[in-house]
Each structure stands twice: as C-alpha cells, then as structure tokens.
Motif scaffolding. Structure first.
Motif, PDB file in Angstrom:
ATOM      1  N   SER A   1       3.482 -17.221  40.694  1.00  0.00           N
ATOM      2  CA  SER A   1       4.694 -16.715  39.991  1.00  0.00           C
ATOM      3  C   SER A   1       5.434 -15.566  40.831  1.00  0.00           C
ATOM      4  CB  SER A   1       4.188 -16.275  38.664  1.00  0.00           C
ATOM      5  OG  SER A   1       3.376 -15.285  38.628  1.00  0.00           O
ATOM      6  N   ALA A   2       4.488 -15.048  41.644  1.00  0.00           N
ATOM      7  CA  ALA A   2       5.007 -13.731  42.511  1.00  0.00           C
ATOM      8  C   ALA A   2       5.683 -14.167  43.727  1.00  0.00           C
ATOM      9  CB  ALA A   2       3.410 -12.691  42.829  1.00  0.00           C
ATOM     10  N   LEU A   3       5.786 -15.198  44.210  1.00  0.00           N
ATOM     11  CA  LEU A   3       6.430 -15.662  45.525  1.00  0.00           C
ATOM     12  C   LEU A   3       7.720 -15.409  45.386  1.00  0.00           C
ATOM     13  CD1 LEU A   3       4.211 -18.922  46.255  1.00  0.00           C
ATOM     14  CD2 LEU A   3       4.179 -16.751  47.494  1.00  0.00           C
ATOM     15  N   LYS A   4       8.609 -15.935  44.541  1.00  0.00           N
ATOM     16  CA  LYS A   4      10.158 -16.028  44.175  1.00  0.00           C
ATOM     17  C   LYS A   4      10.609 -14.723  44.427  1.00  0.00           C
ATOM     18  CE  LYS A   4      13.816 -17.934  42.024  1.00  0.00           C
ATOM     19  NZ  LYS A   4      14.714 -17.059  41.979  1.00  0.00           N
TER      20      LYS A   4
ATOM     21  N   TRP B   1      -1.126 -17.453  55.243  1.00  0.00           N
ATOM     22  CA  TRP B   1      -2.318 -17.395  54.111  1.00  0.00           C
ATOM     23  C   TRP B   1      -2.131 -15.993  53.633  1.00  0.00           C
ATOM     24  CZ3 TRP B   1      -6.657 -15.234  52.554  1.00  0.00           C
ATOM     25  CH2 TRP B   1      -7.032 -15.670  51.380  1.00  0.00           C
ATOM     26  N   VAL B   2      -2.129 -16.013  52.166  1.00  0.00           N
ATOM     27  CA  VAL B   2      -2.649 -14.723  51.538  1.00  0.00           C
ATOM     28  C   VAL B   2      -3.386 -15.072  50.264  1.00  0.00           C
ATOM     29  CG1 VAL B   2      -0.576 -15.040  50.183  1.00  0.00           C
ATOM     30  CG2 VAL B   2      -1.400 -12.592  50.598  1.00  0.00           C
ATOM     31  N   ASP B   3      -4.264 -14.341  49.745  1.00  0.00           N
ATOM     32  CA  ASP B   3      -5.026 -14.425  48.542  1.00  0.00           C
ATOM     33  C   ASP B   3      -4.198 -14.612  47.273  1.00  0.00           C
ATOM     34  OD1 ASP B   3      -6.846 -15.324  46.671  1.00  0.00           O
ATOM     35  OD2 ASP B   3      -8.295 -13.917  47.208  1.00  0.00           O
ATOM     36  N   LEU B   4      -3.487 -15.639  46.994  1.00  0.00           N
ATOM     37  CA  LEU B   4      -2.872 -15.828  45.940  1.00  0.00           C
ATOM     38  C   LEU B   4      -3.378 -15.406  44.392  1.00  0.00           C
ATOM     39  CD1 LEU B   4      -0.976 -19.112  47.036  1.00  0.00           C
ATOM     40  CD2 LEU B   4       0.361 -16.773  46.658  1.00  0.00           C
ATOM     41  N   ARG B   5      -4.741 -15.423  44.399  1.00  0.00           N
ATOM     42  CA  ARG B   5      -5.622 -15.187  43.471  1.00  0.00           C
ATOM     43  C   ARG B   5      -6.061 -13.574  43.397  1.00  0.00           C
ATOM     44  NH1 ARG B   5      -9.917 -18.941  45.454  1.00  0.00           N
ATOM     45  NH2 ARG B   5      -9.028 -18.032  47.315  1.00  0.00           N
ATOM     46  N   ALA B   6      -5.450 -13.054  44.349  1.00  0.00           N
ATOM     47  CA  ALA B   6      -6.060 -11.334  44.340  1.00  0.00           C
ATOM     48  C   ALA B   6      -4.861 -10.560  43.193  1.00  0.00           C
ATOM     49  CB  ALA B   6      -5.511 -10.727  45.711  1.00  0.00           C
ATOM     50  N   ASP B   7      -5.587  -9.423  42.569  1.00  0.00           N
ATOM     51  CA  ASP B   7      -4.935  -8.680  41.787  1.00  0.00           C
ATOM     52  C   ASP B   7      -3.726  -8.039  42.366  1.00  0.00           C
ATOM     53  OD1 ASP B   7      -6.995  -9.576  39.859  1.00  0.00           O
ATOM     54  OD2 ASP B   7      -8.197  -7.505  40.109  1.00  0.00           O
ATOM     55  N   ASN B   8      -3.749  -7.791  43.671  1.00  0.00           N
ATOM     56  CA  ASN B   8      -2.675  -6.948  44.255  1.00  0.00           C
ATOM     57  C   ASN B   8      -1.963  -7.902  44.922  1.00  0.00           C
ATOM     58  OD1 ASN B   8      -4.636  -7.643  46.340  1.00  0.00           O
ATOM     59  ND2 ASN B   8      -4.323  -5.860  47.343  1.00  0.00           N
ATOM     60  N   ILE B   9      -1.743  -9.167  44.422  1.00  0.00           N
ATOM     61  CA  ILE B   9      -0.869  -9.991  45.310  1.00  0.00           C
ATOM     62  C   ILE B   9       0.395  -9.781  45.613  1.00  0.00           C
ATOM     63  CG2 ILE B   9      -0.386 -11.310  43.254  1.00  0.00           C
ATOM     64  CD1 ILE B   9      -0.671 -12.706  46.805  1.00  0.00           C
ATOM     65  N   SER B  10       1.077  -8.912  44.361  1.00  0.00           N
ATOM     66  CA  SER B  10       2.502  -8.645  44.590  1.00  0.00           C
ATOM     67  C   SER B  10       2.725  -7.335  45.889  1.00  0.00           C
ATOM     68  CB  SER B  10       3.325  -7.798  43.443  1.00  0.00           C
ATOM     69  OG  SER B  10       3.415  -9.043  42.490  1.00  0.00           O
ATOM     70  N   GLU B  11       1.491  -6.558  45.995  1.00  0.00           N
ATOM     71  CA  GLU B  11       1.684  -5.550  47.136  1.00  0.00           C
ATOM     72  C   GLU B  11       1.249  -6.150  48.551  1.00  0.00           C
ATOM     73  OE1 GLU B  11      -2.043  -2.689  48.313  1.00  0.00           O
ATOM     74  OE2 GLU B  11      -1.364  -2.471  46.081  1.00  0.00           O
ATOM     75  N   ARG B  12       0.710  -7.484  48.515  1.00  0.00           N
ATOM     76  CA  ARG B  12       0.142  -8.375  49.672  1.00  0.00           C
ATOM     77  C   ARG B  12       1.892  -8.760  50.119  1.00  0.00           C
ATOM     78  NH1 ARG B  12      -1.684  -5.359  51.930  1.00  0.00           N
ATOM     79  NH2 ARG B  12      -2.183  -6.898  53.812  1.00  0.00           N
ATOM     80  N   LEU B  13       2.175  -9.335  49.121  1.00  0.00           N
ATOM     81  CA  LEU B  13       3.655 -10.013  49.699  1.00  0.00           C
ATOM     82  C   LEU B  13       4.599  -9.085  49.944  1.00  0.00           C
ATOM     83  CD1 LEU B  13       3.701 -12.711  46.594  1.00  0.00           C
ATOM     84  CD2 LEU B  13       2.924 -13.113  48.888  1.00  0.00           C
ATOM     85  N   ARG B  14       4.404  -7.904  49.336  1.00  0.00           N
ATOM     86  CA  ARG B  14       5.859  -6.876  49.728  1.00  0.00           C
ATOM     87  C   ARG B  14       5.399  -6.737  51.297  1.00  0.00           C
ATOM     88  NH1 ARG B  14       5.086  -3.929  45.759  1.00  0.00           N
ATOM     89  NH2 ARG B  14       6.668  -4.857  44.631  1.00  0.00           N
TER      90      ARG B  14
ATOM     91  N   ARG C   1      -5.609 -23.014  37.517  1.00  0.00           N
ATOM     92  CA  ARG C   1      -6.171 -21.706  37.378  1.00  0.00           C
ATOM     93  C   ARG C   1      -5.320 -20.621  37.201  1.00  0.00           C
ATOM     94  NH1 ARG C   1     -11.143 -20.615  41.666  1.00  0.00           N
ATOM     95  NH2 ARG C   1     -10.409 -18.518  40.998  1.00  0.00           N
ATOM     96  N   GLU C   2      -5.557 -19.718  36.316  1.00  0.00           N
ATOM     97  CA  GLU C   2      -4.542 -18.724  35.921  1.00  0.00           C
ATOM     98  C   GLU C   2      -4.347 -17.649  36.982  1.00  0.00           C
ATOM     99  OE1 GLU C   2      -4.152 -15.114  32.427  1.00  0.00           O
ATOM    100  OE2 GLU C   2      -5.535 -16.973  32.113  1.00  0.00           O
ATOM    101  N   ASP C   3      -5.282 -17.323  37.697  1.00  0.00           N
ATOM    102  CA  ASP C   3      -5.115 -16.435  38.898  1.00  0.00           C
ATOM    103  C   ASP C   3      -4.309 -17.016  39.877  1.00  0.00           C
ATOM    104  OD1 ASP C   3      -7.158 -18.281  39.795  1.00  0.00           O
ATOM    105  OD2 ASP C   3      -8.432 -16.438  40.436  1.00  0.00           O
TER     106      ASP C   3
END
Length: 278
Positions: A127-130, A81-94, A119-121
C-alpha cells in the motif's frame, strides 16, 4: 523492428551461500554475470536497453544494481528489493525514490508460504508503493495465483506485473489450474505480464517451441499485446537455452502480428510500465 527493451534480467557476483538456489543442476550459471557479459547479447539481438531485477533479498542488492546502472547507461531501470514488511517501509521507499533508476520492487514470493501475500505487514508495504510511483513485480508459482488475484483486486491503483507468466508446469504439460488463474488475473486493468522464464519451466534438455505455444496462446488470449512485455530472464535462461534462441522463439511466435503490436511487446509496454527514459 524498432528498438527493444529486455524487461527482465539479472546481474550477480556469484556467492554460493547467498545464491544457494543456484544448485549443482544449474552449474552453468554458478559464476559472475555482469553488464559486460550482457551487452554483446543485447546488441546482437537489437536491444537498446534492459531492466535489471533483484535476485537476492537485501538492500545491498538494490544498491549493487544502482551502482551498475550508474556505470552502464543501457540499464534503463531497476526492480530492487526492500523489506515491504518493515515498520519503516515508507521511510525506506522515500530513501530509494531519490534514485530515478529504481522503478519498482520485488519479493521472491515463490519461496514463501502460499498465504504470504495475505499477510497484513506485506500488504501494508504494498500500500506504500503508489505514493512513490513504484511498480511491483509478482514472482510466484502458478499455485499461488489465487493469492495474487486477491492482491491485485485489493490494490486497484497499484501497478503490478507478473514475472515468468506465473511459472506454469510446462514440463508436465499440466495447465488447467494455471490457465484458470491467468484468465482471472488478466481481467484486472492494473496487471501486466512478462513473457519470460518459460524455458526454465520446460524440460531443460529437450524443450522445443511447440511446448511453449499453448502457454503463449493463453497469455496472448487473455492479456493481449497491450499488457505484455518481453523479458529474457538472463542469465537463468542459460540452464535451458541461450539468449538468442529465446528471442527467436518469441520472434517466430509473434511474426504474424501487426508491427504495432510487435513494437508494444518488444518495447513500448516496458517503457510505459516502468516509465523508462528512451
């Protein structure tokens, strides 16, 4: 039968506050379930490994599963689990992409409003997952299928898998709207489906394999053996069944299938979807 992968199970140290969804009706699973509890069941039923899926919504949960996998090599992959709605989502996925055991993420959308996947967020997170080659597990009730169809259509290059065949109301036997949704979502090449979580949508005390058959028929007619994988949903299944009974129910259903198709369902599709080490 060749090797098998259980593509969907959970571990937890039971916490009555965090795990409040496990109410008194589910008292059988109000306790800890850890790798040492699962391994004998996997071995007995000829499974060589499993995919551990998040059960609570925190990064601590993801780290808990990573720790278990580091000590138990039969845990082949993690859906965290990660907060997919977070502003820093790409940083968390990295951050999480540095751990090769983490294969994808899931959000408990079944507990959200039916428009959550619009929801947009949330979509920004999807969209950041791929970029990091992460999959996404879709956990919904059948009434949320229209929103899921919109999601998979709008992200054609993202790999999705539907958990628990989108939770139809097996207990009531009412399947029309669910069937229509499955027929539609199965058309999308980027969507797979887990044969999991069915007994807990049936009548816990009185279900029988014939109750599940019409739903399995729909799933196989629409997804085919190429896009289906087995998941036990252990230990949740314990409220209605046991590990071996759930395995045998699917064994019996697919017993007339070709060996090639059976191997896809038990093993090959999970390996390919989650890119698991064999």
């Amino acid at each position: 039968m060749s090797k098998r992968i259980d593509s969907h199970q959970h571990f937890w140290k039971f916490d009555p506050v965090r795990d409040s969804w496990i109410d008194e009706s589910m008292s059988k699973i109000q306790r800890d379930f850890l790798p040492e509890d699962l391994l004998p069941l996997l071995t007995e039923n000829k499974f060589s490994g499993c995919v551990a899926v998040q059960a609570s919504q925190s990064e601590e949960e993801t780290n808990f599963l990573v720790d278990l996998a580091s000590k138990n090599d039969f845990i082949k992959g993690i859906v965290g689990w990660v907060d997919l709605r977070a502003d820093n989502i790409s940083e968390r996925l990295r951050h999480f992409s540095s751990n090769k055991t983490i294969k994808g993420f899931r959000h408990v959308v079944q507990g959200e409003d039916d428009d959550f996947m619009f929801r947009e967020d949330f979509r920004k997170g999807i969209s950041a997952l791929k970029a990091f080659h992460f999959t996404y597990d879709i956990l919904i009730f059948h009434r949320q299928l229209p929103a899921a169809i919109s999601l998979v259509k709008d992200f054609p290059n993202q790999k999705f898998v539907i958990d628990h065949i989108a939770k139809p109301d097996i207990k009531s036997g009412n399947m029309d709207s669910w069937k229509n949704g499955i027929e539609e979502i199965a058309k999308y090449e980027n969507v797979s489906c887990k044969i999991s979580g069915m007994v807990t949508e049936a009548d816990w005390k009185n279900w029988k394999p014939s109750d599940l058959k019409p739903y399995l028929d729909v799933i196989f007619e629409n997804f085919s053996a190429d896009k289906l994988m087995y998941g036990s949903d252990w230990p949740v299944l314990n409220v209605a069944s046991d590990y071996t009974e759930v395995v045998k129910t699917l064994e019996n259903y697919i017993s007339k299938f070709s060996t090639e198709d059976q191997n896809k369902i038990w093993y090959e599709n999970a390996i390919a979807f989650y890119k698991l080490d064999q």
